[in-house]
Design an enzyme around this catalytic site. Structure first.
Site, mmCIF file in Angstrom:
data_model
loop_
_atom_site.group_PDB
_atom_site.id
_atom_site.type_symbol
_atom_site.label_atom_id
_atom_site.label_comp_id
_atom_site.label_asym_id
_atom_site.label_seq_id
_atom_site.Cartn_x
_atom_site.Cartn_y
_atom_site.Cartn_z
ATOM 1 N N GLY A 90 0.843 -1.204 0.000
ATOM 2 C CA GLY A 90 0.000 0.000 0.000
ATOM 3 C C GLY A 90 0.869 1.242 0.000
ATOM 4 N N GLY A 92 2.643 3.642 1.472
ATOM 5 C CA GLY A 92 3.115 3.876 2.829
ATOM 6 C C GLY A 92 3.690 5.267 3.010
ATOM 7 N N ARG A 93 3.935 5.936 1.890
ATOM 8 C CA ARG A 93 4.482 7.300 2.001
ATOM 9 C C ARG A 93 4.033 8.151 0.817
ATOM 10 N NH1 ARG A 93 10.584 7.297 -0.070
ATOM 11 N NH2 ARG A 93 10.494 5.539 -1.470
ATOM 12 N N LYS A 113 4.616 12.116 -3.089
ATOM 13 C CA LYS A 113 5.423 10.993 -2.566
ATOM 14 C C LYS A 113 6.341 11.540 -1.473
ATOM 15 C CE LYS A 113 8.567 7.423 -4.390
ATOM 16 N NZ LYS A 113 9.136 6.861 -5.628
ATOM 17 N N GLY A 126 7.013 7.302 6.431
ATOM 18 C CA GLY A 126 6.127 7.989 5.494
ATOM 19 C C GLY A 126 6.803 9.104 4.720
ATOM 20 N N ARG A 176 4.221 13.399 -8.223
ATOM 21 C CA ARG A 176 4.303 12.453 -9.332
ATOM 22 C C ARG A 176 3.002 12.469 -10.123
ATOM 23 N NH1 ARG A 176 6.478 6.512 -8.064
ATOM 24 N NH2 ARG A 176 4.565 6.223 -6.877
ATOM 25 N N ARG A 183 -1.492 -1.147 -10.065
ATOM 26 C CA ARG A 183 -0.360 -2.037 -10.337
ATOM 27 C C ARG A 183 -0.837 -3.470 -10.406
ATOM 28 N NH1 ARG A 183 3.223 1.143 -6.661
ATOM 29 N NH2 ARG A 183 1.953 2.978 -6.315
ATOM 30 N N ASP A 252 4.637 -4.837 -7.435
ATOM 31 C CA ASP A 252 4.018 -3.578 -6.999
ATOM 32 C C ASP A 252 4.593 -2.396 -7.777
ATOM 33 O OD1 ASP A 252 6.310 -4.415 -5.331
ATOM 34 O OD2 ASP A 252 6.144 -2.412 -4.500
ATOM 35 N N ASN A 253 5.623 -2.645 -8.565
ATOM 36 C CA ASN A 253 6.179 -1.588 -9.413
ATOM 37 C C ASN A 253 5.891 -1.850 -10.891
ATOM 38 O OD1 ASN A 253 7.180 -0.298 -7.155
ATOM 39 N ND2 ASN A 253 9.196 -1.243 -7.302
HETATM 40 P P1 AMP Z 1 9.099 1.048 -3.092
HETATM 41 O O1 AMP Z 1 10.374 0.356 -2.759
HETATM 42 O O2 AMP Z 1 9.206 2.545 -3.161
HETATM 43 O O3 AMP Z 1 8.410 0.453 -4.255
HETATM 44 O O4 AMP Z 1 8.170 0.815 -1.824
HETATM 45 C C1 AMP Z 1 7.759 -0.458 -1.385
HETATM 46 C C2 AMP Z 1 6.749 -0.304 -0.259
HETATM 47 O O5 AMP Z 1 7.354 0.287 0.885
HETATM 48 C C3 AMP Z 1 5.570 0.574 -0.607
HETATM 49 O O6 AMP Z 1 4.433 0.048 0.044
HETATM 50 C C4 AMP Z 1 5.958 1.907 -0.012
HETATM 51 O O7 AMP Z 1 4.830 2.714 0.266
HETATM 52 C C5 AMP Z 1 6.664 1.470 1.254
HETATM 53 N N1 AMP Z 1 7.624 2.475 1.732
HETATM 54 C C6 AMP Z 1 8.790 2.821 1.174
HETATM 55 N N2 AMP Z 1 9.407 3.778 1.894
HETATM 56 C C7 AMP Z 1 8.615 4.066 2.934
HETATM 57 C C8 AMP Z 1 8.689 4.958 4.043
HETATM 58 N N3 AMP Z 1 9.728 5.769 4.231
HETATM 59 N N4 AMP Z 1 7.662 4.962 4.927
HETATM 60 C C9 AMP Z 1 6.617 4.149 4.767
HETATM 61 N N5 AMP Z 1 6.477 3.286 3.758
HETATM 62 C C10 AMP Z 1 7.465 3.227 2.849
HETATM 63 MG MG MG Z 2 6.883 0.900 -5.362
#
Ligand code: AMP
Ligand code: MG
Length: 476
Positions: A90, A92-93, A113, A126, A176, A183, A252-253
């Site tokens: 989900g 998360g940030r 973001k 976040g 963004r 996804r 998820d990407n």
């Molecule tokens: P990503 O590696 O950016 O594709 O993120 C993978 C997952 O980790 C996603 O659910 C993001 O929302 C979560 N995420 C990444 N960085 C953070 C953060 N600093 N705080 C909370 N969630 C994060």
């Molecule tokens: Mg991602």
């Protein structure tokens, strides 16, 4: 604040999907937002005009401190396979401010973001750090001007707050812009809830939003699968064409729209080697340059699994149908890839020996550690440096020239300028001392990657060889 003449036109269709798919909430305000980058050209393309606003007002919009009228922001629920393992994730940030409709009726998610904690933050803070957000701007711009579908970056603000990573870093928020943020992981989330109605709704929503030409098809899930698979075959072929390594092609990407998304540990390859990888956490080379097509197929298999109940009431039959569909990926990809390589070599007619001609060149490049981008450019311009003065290459060149290559075609397939790793690092490093000049110059150079522009020739040189290979980090 004079907000009405900006041109926002929100129509938040995602919120009509089942409630479990998003959490409505506002960004967490930040202390002292300052605008670092703002892409006026993109704003104009979106039908937005921020020119009546002061810098402070811009910063408060792009930090989420002030919300545009007519929207109810939300964070999206999704799951995903990360390095092969299923996880509930989900936003998360990140928070979607809303879906902006452009004057020509195109729908774009406007997402912040680094906007603070959400119900999906798990143990994260976040937030995002400035360096990685600027890096996403550079790479997404580069990918866009290389004519590859991608999310865009509209603005970056610094927050005036620090984030704790391995070290303390300045915090930032990136705006963004995406065709959507749906996804493969969104489908995995819904499939995990075992809610057939929600799955059906999501399929129809995606067709409506991204593939309206498929409306009215007999088995929508199957048609959607084919369309998405084709888009991702195209996307990987494009990555291969320009020497791009995404670095973290987790499900998820992987977008349903087919846009490239999430520029974390990605980077461009210098010397040609299919094993090239930069990410510090990709120990086994799962996401290495030459493995991207395999991984895309693997990701499409995860997508197909979510669609099983919507393809046939007889589960065994549905699986059989979908397995057949996935099996076609390799063939679709091989055809697209060959067409792309013919493009890079300006080959017009198709003969069987073309495959061999391409293979021979790539093998030569690998054995001689030749720069991928510059080799194709040298062949295009018939302008060869020292490395090419050898018998093997000359004999290949003879065979190649006998195919009467179309050099105009080659110029459309082969970029002159890519964001070289050392140039990206140089630009980011300068921002640490508030010097944005190298960043702006780099962004300018990346705007016309296919041109031969003397002004930007310094961006063509590969980095000098270093003892330790270039490494990238996830930067969360
Ligand atoms: P990503 O590696 O950016 O594709 O993120 C993978 C997952 O980790 C996603 O659910 C993001 O929302 C979560 N995420 C990444 N960085 C953070 C953060 N600093 N705080 C909370 N969630 C994060
Ligand atoms: Mg991602």
């Amino acid at each position: 604040m004079k907000k009405n003449n900006i041109g926002w036109n929100f129509d938040n269709s995602y919120l009509n999907l089942p409630e479990m798919m998003a959490s409505k909430l506002s960004p967490v305000p930040v202390k002292d937002p300052k605008i670092v980058l703002y892409n006026q050209r993109l704003a104009k393309e979106l039908g937005l005009d921020f020119s009546s606003l002061s810098k402070e007002e811009l910063a408060s919009i792009f930090s989420g401190n002030v919300l545009p009228e007519g929207t109810t922001p939300w964070a999206e629920a999704y799951a995903g396979h990360q390095f092969g393992h299923f996880v509930m994730l989900g936003d998360g940030r990140a928070i979607v401010l809303g879906e902006h409709m452009t004057p020509d009726k195109k729908r774009f998610d406007i997402q912040l973001k680094g906007s603070g904690i959400t119900p999906y933050s798990r143990s994260g803070d976040g937030r995002a750090a400035l360096g990685p957000m600027l890096r996403e701007c550079i790479i997404s711009d580069a990918i866009h001007y290389l004519k590859i579908p991608t999310t865009r970056s509209l603005a970056v603000v610094s927050t005036g707050q620090n984030v704790m990573r391995e070290t303390i870093l300045p915090g930032a928020i990136l705006t963004r812009v995406a065709a959507s943020h749906i996804r493969v992981g969104t489908f995995e989330f819904v499939a995990a809830q075992k809610d057939i109605n929600a799955l059906q709704e999501l399929i129809m929503y995606c067709i409506d939003r991204h593939y309206p030409e498929l409306k009215g098809e007999k088995i929508p899930a199957l048609q959607l699968f084919r369309a998405v698979m084709n888009k991702h075959a195209d996307l990987i072929v494009n990555y291969m064409r320009v020497g791009f390594i995404h670095g973290v092609l987790n499900t998820d990407n992987v977008t349903i729209s087919g846009e490239s998304i999430d520029y974390g540990p990605c980077a461009f390859m210098d010397a040609y080697d299919p094993k090239t990888k930069f990410s510090s956490i990709d120990h086994k080379g799962r996401y290495a340059y030459g493995n991207q097509a395999n991984i895309a197929q693997w990701n499409m298999a995860r997508f197909a699994e979510t669609l099983i109940p919507m393809v046939d009431v007889d589960i065994d039959k549905a699986i059989e149908i979908l397995e057949k569909e996935i099996g076609v990926f390799a063939k679709i990809y091989a055809e697209k890839s060959l067409a792309m390589m013919r493009g890079k070599l300006g080959i017009e007619g198709e003969i069987e020996e073309d495959n061999l001609l391409i293979e021979e060149l790539l093998t030569w490049m690998k054995n001689n550690k030749a720069d991928y981008t510059n080799t194709f450019r040298a062949i295009t311009n018939q302008d060869f440096g020292a490395i090419y003065q050898n018998k093997e290459f000359e004999s290949w060149l003879k065979k190649f020239e006998s195919r009467n290559p179309n050099r105009d075609k080659m110029r459309q397939y082969n970029p002159t300028i890519i964001p070289r790793n050392h140039k990206v690092e140089e630009a980011l490093e300068a921002t640490n001392t508030n010097n944005l000049q190298p960043l702006h110059e780099l962004l300018k150079a990346l705007e016309s990657p296919y041109a031969e522009n003397k002004e930007f020739s310094s961006y063509q040189d590969p980095a000098l060889e270093t003892k330790t290979p270039y490494q990238t980090f996830c930067g969360t």
